[in-house]
Each structure stands twice: as structure tokens, then as C-alpha cells.
Design a protein around this motif. Structure first.
Motif, PDB file in Angstrom:
ATOM      1  N   ASP A  17       0.828  -1.211   0.000  1.00 39.53           N
ATOM      2  CA  ASP A  17       0.000   0.000   0.000  1.00 39.53           C
ATOM      3  C   ASP A  17       0.871   1.274   0.000  1.00 39.53           C
ATOM      4  O   ASP A  17       0.410   2.350   0.339  1.00 39.53           O
ATOM      5  CB  ASP A  17      -0.992   0.001   1.169  1.00 39.53           C
ATOM      6  N   HIS A  61       2.361  -3.234   8.695  1.00 37.79           N
ATOM      7  CA  HIS A  61       0.946  -3.422   9.001  1.00 37.79           C
ATOM      8  C   HIS A  61       0.169  -3.075   7.740  1.00 37.79           C
ATOM      9  O   HIS A  61      -0.598  -2.137   7.696  1.00 37.79           O
ATOM     10  CB  HIS A  61       0.554  -2.555  10.191  1.00 37.79           C
ATOM     11  N   HIS A  86      18.316  10.034   4.371  1.00 37.45           N
ATOM     12  CA  HIS A  86      17.070   9.952   3.624  1.00 37.45           C
ATOM     13  C   HIS A  86      16.351   8.685   4.023  1.00 37.45           C
ATOM     14  O   HIS A  86      16.858   7.884   4.811  1.00 37.45           O
ATOM     15  CB  HIS A  86      17.417   9.972   2.132  1.00 37.45           C
ATOM     16  N   TYR A  87      15.163   8.493   3.476  1.00 37.48           N
ATOM     17  CA  TYR A  87      14.417   7.275   3.743  1.00 37.48           C
ATOM     18  C   TYR A  87      14.042   6.591   2.440  1.00 37.48           C
ATOM     19  O   TYR A  87      13.495   7.211   1.538  1.00 37.48           O
ATOM     20  CB  TYR A  87      13.150   7.584   4.534  1.00 37.48           C
ATOM     21  N   MET A  93       7.569  14.715  -3.911  1.00 38.86           N
ATOM     22  CA  MET A  93       7.755  14.474  -2.477  1.00 38.86           C
ATOM     23  C   MET A  93       6.821  15.359  -1.656  1.00 38.86           C
ATOM     24  O   MET A  93       6.612  16.511  -1.991  1.00 38.86           O
ATOM     25  CB  MET A  93       9.201  14.803  -2.086  1.00 38.86           C
ATOM     26  N   ALA A 117      11.017  13.211   4.194  1.00 32.74           N
ATOM     27  CA  ALA A 117      11.042  11.810   3.794  1.00 32.74           C
ATOM     28  C   ALA A 117       9.963  11.106   4.605  1.00 32.74           C
ATOM     29  O   ALA A 117       9.840  11.342   5.800  1.00 32.74           O
ATOM     30  CB  ALA A 117      12.406  11.206   4.086  1.00 32.74           C
ATOM     31  N   ASP A 126       9.346   8.676   6.360  1.00 34.26           N
ATOM     32  CA  ASP A 126       9.525   7.711   7.448  1.00 34.26           C
ATOM     33  C   ASP A 126       9.209   8.350   8.796  1.00 34.26           C
ATOM     34  O   ASP A 126       8.497   7.795   9.600  1.00 34.26           O
ATOM     35  CB  ASP A 126      10.946   7.141   7.455  1.00 34.26           C
ATOM     36  N   ARG A 153      -2.980   6.444   4.548  1.00 36.43           N
ATOM     37  CA  ARG A 153      -3.238   6.058   3.153  1.00 36.43           C
ATOM     38  C   ARG A 153      -4.534   6.706   2.658  1.00 36.43           C
ATOM     39  O   ARG A 153      -5.475   6.017   2.250  1.00 36.43           O
ATOM     40  CB  ARG A 153      -3.339   4.543   2.995  1.00 36.43           C
ATOM     41  N   LYS A 189      -6.671   3.595   5.624  1.00 37.56           N
ATOM     42  CA  LYS A 189      -6.145   2.786   6.719  1.00 37.56           C
ATOM     43  C   LYS A 189      -6.437   3.401   8.086  1.00 37.56           C
ATOM     44  O   LYS A 189      -6.558   2.680   9.069  1.00 37.56           O
ATOM     45  CB  LYS A 189      -4.632   2.687   6.550  1.00 37.56           C
ATOM     46  N   ASP A 211      -6.646  -1.249  10.893  1.00 38.52           N
ATOM     47  CA  ASP A 211      -5.912  -2.052  11.868  1.00 38.52           C
ATOM     48  C   ASP A 211      -5.551  -1.196  13.091  1.00 38.52           C
ATOM     49  O   ASP A 211      -5.419   0.019  12.995  1.00 38.52           O
ATOM     50  CB  ASP A 211      -4.679  -2.721  11.243  1.00 38.52           C
ATOM     51  N   TRP A 247      -2.875  -1.118  15.069  1.00 42.78           N
ATOM     52  CA  TRP A 247      -1.521  -0.576  15.203  1.00 42.78           C
ATOM     53  C   TRP A 247      -1.406   0.786  14.520  1.00 42.78           C
ATOM     54  O   TRP A 247      -0.905   1.747  15.091  1.00 42.78           O
ATOM     55  CB  TRP A 247      -0.514  -1.565  14.601  1.00 42.78           C
TER      56      TRP A 247
END
Lengths: 511, 631
Positions: free
Chosen positions: A285, A330, A427-428, B1, B50, B52, B132, B136, B243, B245
Motif C-alpha cells: 500500500d 501493518h 534519507h528514507y 515528495m 522523507a 519515514d 493512506r 487505513k 488495523d 496498530w
């Protein structure tokens, strides 16, 4: 005496009393002007004619100057808009006036810089005032432009033919609104010696135009006089065959990488998402995997042929992670989704195929591999983005690799292209950790620009592929490197069916 | 980005670094991985992030990272929560596609326009990333004073998460002044239309009720009654999702941001009517509901979590959850691995210091080598002990999946740009792929024959490849094979992968009729066609194509060059006559290389030329690169 035919014709056409121009002599002798000029210089050397030169100066409007004759000078348009906004009474917002004036882009700066110079008003802290006494209708620069355009023929207008003050002309030239051209007219008169020789009688010398096989075999070339060519004249334009500039850049990259010990990879453009994304530990996803970023295939739509054991290991890595402390995503994971076919969004699919051992067999460390191949992305098509582009992809496998090894390798690579002082921005990427974006300084603009993406492949990616060593990898768009190296501003000139042959024919050869 | 907009002054205030100038601030942000993209009209920094570190989607989160970077903060911080008053009860009617819920009560917030905008931005960015696009996980934030729990139930005020029929209820949504049913919201409300696809397949519409009625229609829109404004002091945050989590982590990030603004976080009890949903929710959680509790890392800032650690039971018998979930997790990482990845030597103290500067905490111990999670396979170390670190990860860190992620954090704290690059001394032999060498050799030969080398797009319009060349798809001529078709093309002009290369060269000729002739163009390029026998269902190959566009171009011009090319590669060429719809009858031939029919050569048909606005004749050829040597 004997003279070549062209010189004799010119000598006969010239007069001792009236100076005749090259054009007049060309008309009288039915010879091209460049031949007449050549003949005159030869005759002058013999002392038979005297040649005088006259330099004419003419001016013509540049494209920008042309625009202003119809639209008006930007500062005048600004002044008029300022008056409409009542700025002769109270100061008004500059932004509004500029909006109302319809000025755009660089014209705004032009208008502002000339506005005050001409005393149309003042600009202060974003506000404009207008001097109601200013008379833009009698603006000398505007008037001069009109005068020039009125008198302008094809090749400009002689300076003396327009009544324009010299200072104004200088000012217009500084503003790049006009261009000056100089042209030299040559005229000739017969000298006394010339008259004397003519009276005595001059004969035509035999001259040879083209050296022929007959002349060579008969030996007649010994007595022939060769007609002189104008060796300075431009010759016919030729383009000839040449390698595409981007292809040359790609070749250069390949040469550098082979020199650094990298082996080239090859593999399918249309591939399963499994190889393109799932093997890279990209969650299903992930936004980059949504349908509007990738070019999914309608027909055929799915791959049949995937190694079952690998599919199982990849799925487990996505769901549970790798290692004692590992965690999965997940996110949903669906094998059918992994089997969907698409044009590869990056050439990392070649790396996953090779690392898995399914492309060319098991690869043992140490190893270095690369490719310079096309990737496809459903992006906007504009001056910096294409739907398909060449990706430089490279990876190094060894028992133990550190980020310092990664940095050293990439510094070495980019130095080959004159890019030094690389910065590494943490960075990721879903598939590398640590990850770095690579930034370099543009050689001409000095701007810091992104030139690549790199990192050490995650264990969640390598473990299912059966790789026990460390692997570091990087990728970048070849077009970006090419733009840096060639200075091209529109990527579409470099690549694709929209290419302009003129650009390709004039592009400097890369080596 | 993706980008996030941040007020630099607010950032300085929250990070406690008022004396840092803009340029320095930008450099420090760059070091965090946040690239300065420009300024908004209001003077906010536009930062590219980024995806993350989702905890950095707000000015509060970025400030927290800066505080760690500047050494203002160290170690793990977990906000204290107060005991639950409110309960969220999930009943049986909840949509099966979206059964999970979490939430928190926030007390004593002091919102001005700026901080309210920041909160809304954080909510939207979380929706776009981790949520998302709300599929989600979706966040609803409400003014608590506008909610009425049921006083009749035993003590605790309660709200109810359930499902309703699309026309089963009416409420006034945000940005509207009339009552609408959920179905009407999806059809008539702009936000409803935008998110209608998320609930398209749901059997019932998600709905959250208090005593006064429906006040939230997740993940689509909130009701107007509970709208948050700068006057709001107490907030109710609820998240629904697919979900547990994901929504728990999103909730933690929101709570951390509000905690940084001085608000108090109050626990909420979550009761699932369906025991299987409750079990799955606990299974997915990072730990708060497990027996014995978690919250080991209290951090320097106080006790973590004051709610009950052990799962209690609801009336239904299903265990209840206490939220927000601020439980920390632990990753074990070996000292050797840290050193091998970073390429430097470190003392254990330094590692612990780096961890604290990264907002983590590392306890070190020695362990026998066989148990170490490491990729270094060395069978002799079984008896040796090695140093490992148990690293505590705070609950807002959604990105840490593996011990490697911890090493990345340590490297960032150390400063990657401080590391000296090192060219690895690894001996390998470089080389080109045979296919790529052959292509290049053919290109060089073509250029020697006077062709300008072209590099065209592989994607092409179906009309360009077939109709405009006079070719019918599915016919047995070169270029007539079935194309690999793109499901969602950028435009019609890029709808298929080209089955042959001449159409591309014709496009270049068409785009360059104003340029000087002759235009002798050639390409060695990629083509593809549907082929069920190929592993991917698509057969990919390279074709050699050339056109000679000039006022006197004729068949012989093409043939003489093709002969020279074949001679250069030591291939016997024959050209028996053939018919091809793109070429003039009687002036087309099959290219037969060493006995194999591999392509076509001829004079292009006037209809094809006129179709491409060409006013000069064109002689052309195209054949499979394999014809010039074994593929």
C-alpha cells in the motif's frame, strides 16, 4: 599583359572618373559580388585600380523592441496603470498596479527600473506614486522606437535616416531594444596605370576551374592557371552522422562504471511488481505503488512464472519482518498484486532479479553490477520530467560494507563527471537503511541539486533473496546528469520523439 | 515528495533556540533530512520530508527533533496520562471493513489560529501518509464540551462507534448548514464526494454517536456540532481504521504534538463488543495491553501512562483497551554491527550517548555470540561474548522495524557527513553485457554510414504505430503484432509499448519538417509485442530502423546502406520482393539475413508520407537486431 578573365572584365567595367561600387561592377560584369571583390583586391595589388571603403551604420529593432512598438514600453504601461489606480493622488499598492498593467515576467523588473529613472513617479516600500506632470506620450525612447520601426526596411535603417538623438540611441542599445550593424561598401576607380594598361591592350589568361582527370593525364595542368576561390566563403552546411548526445552520455557512464569494476545487467522492461517492488520490501500500500504512478499493463496483465519459495519468503518478510527483533508492515500483502505486470518504475528490478540468483545464477561476493537502462513513471511530462528516462543503477556486494565505503564509491563516480563536494543527506527508502540522497553543486549555477539516491539494502530485502553479504546501491536519472553536463534546460530536447533535430545537430559532443 | 509548512518563529520558540538565524536553521533541518523547498506567502518554511519520520509532520515534532539535535533533550520521553473518564464502545453493527478505533482526551489546550492550523495540517498529513488517504486510518478531533456521554451507564461517559445505513441518520456536517444523511454527504458535500471511494464497498456507513446523536462520520467528515475552534479548551480525539496498530501510532503522534503545547493527555477506554476484533486489536498493538504491562521506559520526564496496565474486561466479556498507546518497544543491536555499518570504532559510552541524542535509550550488556542478531556468519565465535544494546524506541517512532533502523539513528546523531569517505578495496572485473555491446557496434556503423542516431520514446500512440502507418493490428507484417497495452496511459499518445521503431522515426520527421534536409535518421531501439510463450507474456527485442528523407530518396539509397551494414557484420543479405502496407507496392522487400526473414525495406507509401506532413520521399528499413548476430 595577361589577366584572368574575371579581373579583366572588372578592369574593363571600371572607370577612371566615377568610383563604382562592388554591386555596380557585379551588375556590369555579370559576376558574383564576391568574385568582383576578389578581382578588385588582385587589381589593387597590381596598382591598376584604387579601392576605397565606406562604412555605413544601421540600426534595427530587436524582438523585444519590436514588441514594445505595439504594446508600449513597460514603464509607460506601468505609468498608465498607476494613473488609472489614482497613484497621482495617493500612493497605491505596487502589486495591484502591476496586475492591472498586464505586465508579466521580466517586464515587471524592466518597468520598475525605468519608471523612476524617467521621473514617472516614485517606488517606496511596495507602493507606487505617479507624477501627473510626466508625459509618457512624448517619451523620447518610445518615439525613437516608432521612428525606427517606421523607417525600418528589411536590413535595418541607416542611422542618418532617422531623426533620433544619439544619446537616446545609446540608451535603447543598453536596453537591448535595438541592434547596430555596420556594413562596408567598397568602390573602385581606375588608376593611371590601369588606364595605360587598358590602352595597351590586356588579354585573358587561361584559367582552370576544376582540376580534371584529363588535365592530370595529359600534362596540361603544367600550363594552367587555377582560378582563385574565395576560400573564406561559407561552404554548404553538412550534418553527417552522429551519435545521439544522450546515448553518448550513457556510453560515458558505462565506460566509467566498467572502469570501476562493474558488470552490466540486462533484463525485462515489462516485469512483475514482485520483482519491481515486493522484492524491494516496498509495502503493497506504498503510495508509489498506486495505479496512478505506475504504468500497469492491461494486456497481458499478470505473470505466471515466479519462484514459489522466493514468493513465500518475500511475503513473510513483509508480514513479519526479518530477524529476532524484526517487524513487518501493518499492510496487506496479496500475491495476485505481486504478479501484476507493469513497465518497471525503476531498474532496481534488474538488481532484485540478479541478487535472487534467478537471472544469471548465484552471485558470490565481492561483486559490482550496474545498468543504464530505461525506467517508466506516470509523471507529468514537462521540461524536467519524462514518462520514461534512463536510470543509472549500481550495486556493490561484499561481506562487510559501511556507509563510508558507499560514500567513497560515489565520490569516485561523480568526480569522473567533474562533480566534487558531494553532500550526503540522510534519507528514507523502504529498501535501504541507512539511506542517503546525494547532492552536488551545479558547475555553472552553483546551485545544490539532487543527483542520486543511495543506501545499504535492508536485511528484509536481502534475506528473502538469499543474500548473506552486505549490498550497497545507488540510482540516479541519466537525464539529470546529462543536463548537468550539457547545460540543457529542457529534458525533452535530449530525449524522445519530440526531439528537435537542430538541437541534436548542434549539441556538443560528450566524451 | 510531500511537504509540510512550518512557521520558523514558532519552531524556534518550541525548540528553545531563539538565536538561530534562518540559514543556520535551514542547514540544521537539512541535517535532519528536511529539505527547505521555499517559502509560502505567509513566510512559512516549506519543508520536504522523507515519509519515514511521520512524527515530524508538525512544527511540534520538528521542534522535538531539533531539541535532540541541539542537545536540549536527551533519551526517551513518554508523556504522562491521567486516568480514563470517557469510554468508546464499538458495537456489533460497526462496519466489518473498519472495526478498529482508538482515541484520547486532551485537556487544557490553548489554541490560537497558528497552532490550530498546525494541528489541522498534522491531521491532514497523517491522513495522506500513514492513513493512506484515510483508507487505513482517519482522525477526528472534536470539542469535548460539545459531547454528551450517557450518564445512565455506570459512571463513565460513553460514545458509541457503530454503523448506519446510508439513509439511516441525519446530521449537519462541517462546512454545511443543513442536515444530510451519510449517503447525501457522499453525493452532495465536496468533502463527501472526495472520500466517497473509501467507503464505497462498505455495507454500513461508519458513525460515532454520543447521547445527542451522530457527531462524526469517519473517515469522511465530522459533524458541525463538535467543530474545534480557537476557543476549544478540551478535545476528544478519535481514530478509526483498518488495523489497530496504524491508528494507535497516528494517535500517539497527535498526542505528542499536543503534549508539546502543554496540554494534558487523558486516557480513554475502548470496548469492543466483538471478542475477535478485541483479540486482533491486542495482537496488533505494540504492547500496552499485554500482561505485565510495558511502559518500562519512563524517561527523564516522568512516569509513563497512569492507566491500568492489564487489560480489563468489558460487559461483553471482551477485554478492554486503554488508549492512547504510549508503550515503547525494544530492539537489540550488536556493537559489531554498529561499527561495521558506520565504518568507525566507538566506545559503549559513545553509543549510549548517540542513542540518547537520537531520542532513544540504550542499555548495554554482554551476550554469547550465537544469540546475537547479526549477519556476520562466523562459526568460531560461539564461545565468545559480544556487546549488545537493548535500545528503547518511543511510541511516535513508526519507522523502526529492525535493529538496522536504530543504527541509522545512531549514524544521524553522529553526523553522516562527519564520516570520511573510503574507497573500498574490493577487486572485481567490470564488463558490458553482450547485447549492449552489439547495439553499440551497430549504432557506430550506422553513424559511419551518415545516419543521425535517434533515441525515441518506447511508449507511443496506438494510432501512430498502426493507422498512420497503414498497418492493421494483428496482421502478419512487421509492426502488425499485438501491442503491450498500458492500462492507465498518460495520454493516447503514449498508450502502448511500440511494436516497431519506424513509427517513432516518422514522428521525428513529422516534427522536423522545418529543419534542413537530408534527414537520414536511424535508431537501434527497444520494441515489444504480446507473446504468450514469453515468461512475462511480452516478447522484448531490439530493432534496427533507418529512414532517408531527402528530395531524391529512393529504394537504392536504403538498400546500399543496408548492404554496407550487413557486410560490416558478415551477414548475407537477400531482399526478395514483398508487400507491406507502409511501403509502395513493387518497391518493398523482405530483409533476409543469413537466410532468416528479419525485417522489411522499401520506399514509404505516399499515403504514409502525406499523413506525416512530409513533402519529400522517404526510403526506409527496419529489422530485428538479432539478424546481425546471435541474440
Amino acid at each position: 599583359m595577361q589577366l584572368p578573365q574575371a579581373q579583366l572584365a572588372v578592369l574593363e567595367a571600371a572607370s577612371a572618373d566615377d568610383a563604382q561600387s562592388v554591386d555596380a561592377l557585379a551588375a556590369a560584369t555579370d559576376l558574383p559580388p564576391e568574385t568582383v571583390t576578389g578581382a578588385l583586391f588582385a587589381l589593387e595589388e597590381e596598382g591598376l585600380v584604387a579601392v576605397s571603403e565606406h562604412v555605413d551604420e544601421s540600426i534595427s529593432l530587436t524582438e523585444e523592441g519590436e514588441t514594445y512598438t505595439t504594446e508600449g514600453l513597460p514603464e509607460v504601461r506601468l505609468y498608465e496603470a498607476a494613473l488609472d489606480a489614482g497613484a497621482d493622488d495617493t500612493p497605491a499598492q505596487m502589486g495591484q498596479i502591476i496586475g492591472a498593467s498586464g505586465l508579466e515576467g521580466p517586464q515587471v523588473d524592466i518597468a520598475l527600473s525605468n519608471y523612476a529613472r524617467k521621473g514617472y513617479g516614485a517606488i517606496d516600500s511596495g507602493e507606487l506614486t505617479a507624477d501627473s506632470d510626466a508625459e509618457p506620450d512624448s517619451d523620447p525612447e518610445g518615439a525613437a522606437l516608432s521612428a525606427i520601426t517606421g523607417a525600418d526596411g528589411d536590413g535595418g535603417v541607416a542611422v542618418d535616416d532617422v531623426e533620433v538623438d544619439g544619446d537616446v540611441v545609446d540608451q535603447l542599445e543598453r536596453r537591448d531594444l535595438i541592434e547596430r550593424q555596420e556594413s562596408t561598401t567598397r568602390s573602385a576607380t581606375l588608376t593611371d596605370a590601369g588606364v595605360t594598361e587598358l590602352m595597351a591592350g590586356v588579354e585573358t589568361a587561361e584559367t582552370v576551374g576544376q582540376l580534371t582527370p584529363e588535365l592530370l593525364t595529359s600534362g596540361d595542368w603544367r600550363d594552367a592557371e587555377f582560378a582563385e576561390y574565395n576560400v573564406e566563403a561559407d561552404a554548404e552546411e553538412r550534418h553527417g552522422g552522429r551519435m545521439h548526445v544522450l546515448r553518448r552520455t550513457a556510453e560515458r557512464v558505462k565506460e566509467v562504471l566498467v572502469g570501476m569494476g562493474f558488470q552490466e545487467m540486462d533484463g525485462p522492461h515489462v516485469d512483475a511488481d514482485f520483482w519491481i517492488n515486493d522484492c524491494l520490501f516496498m509495502p503493497q500500500d506504498h503510495p508509489a505503488r498506486t495505479h496512478w504512478d505506475r504504468f500497469a499493463l492491461e494486456e497481458p496483465s499478470h505473470i505466471d512464472d515466479l519462484p514459489d519459495d522466493l514468493v513465500e519468503r518475500v511475503e513473510r518478510a513483509h508480514r513479519e519482518g526479518v530477524g529476532e527483533d524484526g517487524e513487518g508492515y501493518h499492510s496487506p500483502w496479496d500475491e495476485d498484486f505481486a504478479r501484476a505486470l507493469a513497465l518497471r518504475g525503476h531498474t532496481t528490478s534488474l538488481s532484485t532479479r540478479h541478487l535472487s540468483g534467478h537471472q544469471i545464477g548465484e552471485i558470490e561476493p565481492p561483486a559490482r553490477f550496474f545498468s543504464v537502462e530505461k525506467a517508466y513513471r506516470n509523471d507529468t511530462l514537462d521540461s524536467t520530467h519524462l514518462l520514461e528516462f534512463f536510470q543509472i543503477e549500481g550495486w556493490v556486494m561484499a561481506d562487510e560494507l559501511s556507509v563510508r565505503d558507499l560514500m567513497g564509491t560515489f565520490e569516485e563516480f561523480y568526480a569522473q563527471f567533474g562533480i566534487t563536494d558531494i553532500e550526503f543527506k540522510p534519507h528514507y527508502n523502504p529498501y535501504t537503511e541507512p539511506s542517503f540522497e546525494l547532492f552536488g553543486t551545479h558547475p555553472t549555477t552553483g546551485e545544490l541539486i539532487e543527483i542520486g539516491n543511495s543506501g545499504i539494502f535492508r536485511e528484509e530485502m536481502l534475506e528473502p533473496l538469499g543474500v548473506e553479504a552486505d549490498v550497497m546501491a545507488w540510482g540516479l536519472a541519466l537525464e539529470r546528469l546529462a543536463m548537468l553536463v550539457t547545460g540543457a534546460e529542457d529534458i525533452r530536447d535530449l530525449h524522445g520523439s519530440l526531439a528537435d533535430l537542430e538541437f541534436l545537430r548542434n549539441a556538443e559532443v560528450i566524451y | 515528495m510531500p511537504t509540510v509548512d512550518i512557521d520558523p518563529d514558532e519552531l524556534r520558540t518550541l525548540a528553545d533556540v531563539t538565536d538561530v538565524a534562518d540559514e543556520e536553521l535551514k542547514d540544521d533541518l537539512f541535517a535532519l533530512g528536511l529539505e527547505y523547498e521555499g517559502e509560502t506567502e505567509d513566510g512559512d518554511f516549506e519543508l520536504e520530508f522523507a515519509p519515514d519520520r511521520l512524527d515530524r509532520l508538525s512544527v511540534e515534532g520538528i521542534a522535538r527533533s531539533l531539541r535532540y539535535q541541539y542537545g536540549e533533550d536527551r533519551g526517551v520521553y513518554v508523556p504522562t496520562t491521567t486516568e480514563a473518564d470517557w469510554t468508546i464502545r464499538v458495537d456489533e453493527a460497526v462496519p466489518a471493513e473498519r472495526p478498529y478505533v482508538t482515541g484520547a482526551v486532551i485537556r487544557g489546550v490553548d489554541l490560537d489560529e497558528e497552532s490550530l492550523d498546525s494541528l489541522i495540517q498534522l491531521q491532514e498529513k497523517l491522513h495522506a501518509t500513514m492513513g493512506r488517504n484515510r483508507v487505513k486510518g482517519a482522525i477526528g478531533i472534536h470539542d469535548l464540551t460539545m459531547l454528551r456521554g450517557a450518564p445512565a451507564t455506570e459512571g463513565n461517559p460513553t460514545i458509541r462507534y457503530t454503523g448506519v445505513a446510508p439513509d439511516g441518520e441525519r446530521f449537519v456536517p462541517l462546512d454545511s448548514d443543513r442536515e444530510l444523511t451519510p449517503g447525501e454527504v457522499l453525493e452532495d458535500h465536496p468533502t463527501g464526494r472526495e472520500y466517497a471511494p473509501v467507503v464505497d464497498d462498505y455495507e454500513a456507513m461508519p458513525a460515532i454517536y454520543d447521547d445527542l446523536g451522530l457527531f462524526s462520520f469517519p473517515p469522511v467528515i465530522n459533524g458541525r456540532r463538535t467543530e474545534v475552534s480557537t476557543d476549544s479548551r478540551d478535545l476528544f480525539v478519535e481514530l478509526t481504521g483498518t488495523d489497530q496498530w496504524t491508528i494507535d501510532r497516528m494517535c500517539a503522534i497527535i498526542c505528542y504534538a499536543l503534549d508539546a503545547r502543554g496540554a494534558t493527555i487523558e486516557d480513554v477506554t475502548v470496548e469492543y463488543a466483538d471478542p475477535s476484533v478485541a483479540a486482533a486489536a491486542i495482537e496488533e498493538s505494540d504492547g500496552r495491553d499485554e500482561a505485565g504491562g510495558s511502559d518500562e521506559a519512563g524517561g527523564a520526564h516522568g512516569e509513563a501512562g497512569s492507566g491500568p496496565d492489564e487489560a480489563a474486561e468489558a460487559d461483553t466479556g471482551a477485554p478492554t483497551l486503554v488508549r492512547p498507546d504510549f508503550s515503547t518497544k525494544t530492539k537489540t543491536v550488536s556493537h559489531d554491527r554498529i561499527e561495521s555499518i558506520l565504518g568507525i570504532e566507538l566506545d559503549p559510552d559513545e553509543v549510549q550517548d548517540l542513542a540518547e541524542r537520537a531520542g532513544l535509550e540504550a542499555e548495554t550488556r554482554e551476550e554469547t555470540a550465537v544469540e546475537v542478531v547479526s549477519t556476520i556468519d562466523d562459526a568460531d565465535v560461539a564461545d565468545e561474548t559480544v556487546r549488545v544494546y537493548d535500545v528503547t524506541i518511543p511510541p511516535y517512532r513508526v519507522d523502526v522495524l529492525h535493529p538496522l533502523d536504530v543504527i541509522d539513528d545512531l549514524g544521524r546523531a553522529y553526523g553522516f557527513n562527519e564520516l570520511a569517505p573510503n574507497y573500498p578495496e574490493i577487486g572485481t572485473v567490470g564488463g558490458r553485457h553482450e547485447r549492449s555491446r552489439r547495439e553499440e557496434a551497430v549504432r557506430e556503423t550506422l553513424v559511419g554510414l551518415g545516419f543521425e542516431d535517434m533515441l525515441d520514446f518506447h511508449l507511443i500512440g496506438e494510432a501512430d504505430a498502426y493507422d498512420r502507418m497503414g498497418v492493421e493490428p494483428g496482421t502478419d507484417v512487421l509492426g502488425g503484432s499485438d501491442p503491450a497495452r498500458i492500462k492507465n496511459p498518460y495520454s493516447e499518445d503514449f498508450g502502448i509499448v511500440r511494436p516497431w521503431a519506424l513509427p517513432s522515426l516518422l514522428l521525428v520527421l513529422e516534427n522536423n519538417t522545418h529543419r534542413a534536409y537530408p534527414q537520414d535518421l536511424a535508431e537501434v531501439g527497444f520494441v515489444a509485442e504480446v507473446d504468450e510463450t514469453a515468461p512475462t507474456g511480452v516478447a522484448e527485442s531490439r530493432h534496427v530502423a533507418g529512414v532517408l528523407a531527402r528530395h531524391d530518396a529512393a529504394y537504392e539509397d536504403a538498400k546500399s546502406r543496408l548492404q554496407a551494414l550487413c557486410r560490416a557484420f558478415d551477414v548475407d543479405l537477400e531482399t526478395p520482393p514483398t508487400d507491406h502496407p507502409s511501403f509502395v507496392d513493387g518497391r518493398a522487400a523482405t530483409v533476409v539475413a543469413d537466410g532468416d526473414a528479419v525485417g522489411v525495406i522499401g520506399e514509404l507509401h505516399p499515403a504514409v508520407l502525406v499523413e506525416h506532413d512530409l513533402e519529400v520521399p522517404v526510403a526506409a528499413f527496419e529489422f530485428d537486431l538479432a539478424g546481425l548476430g546471435a541474440e
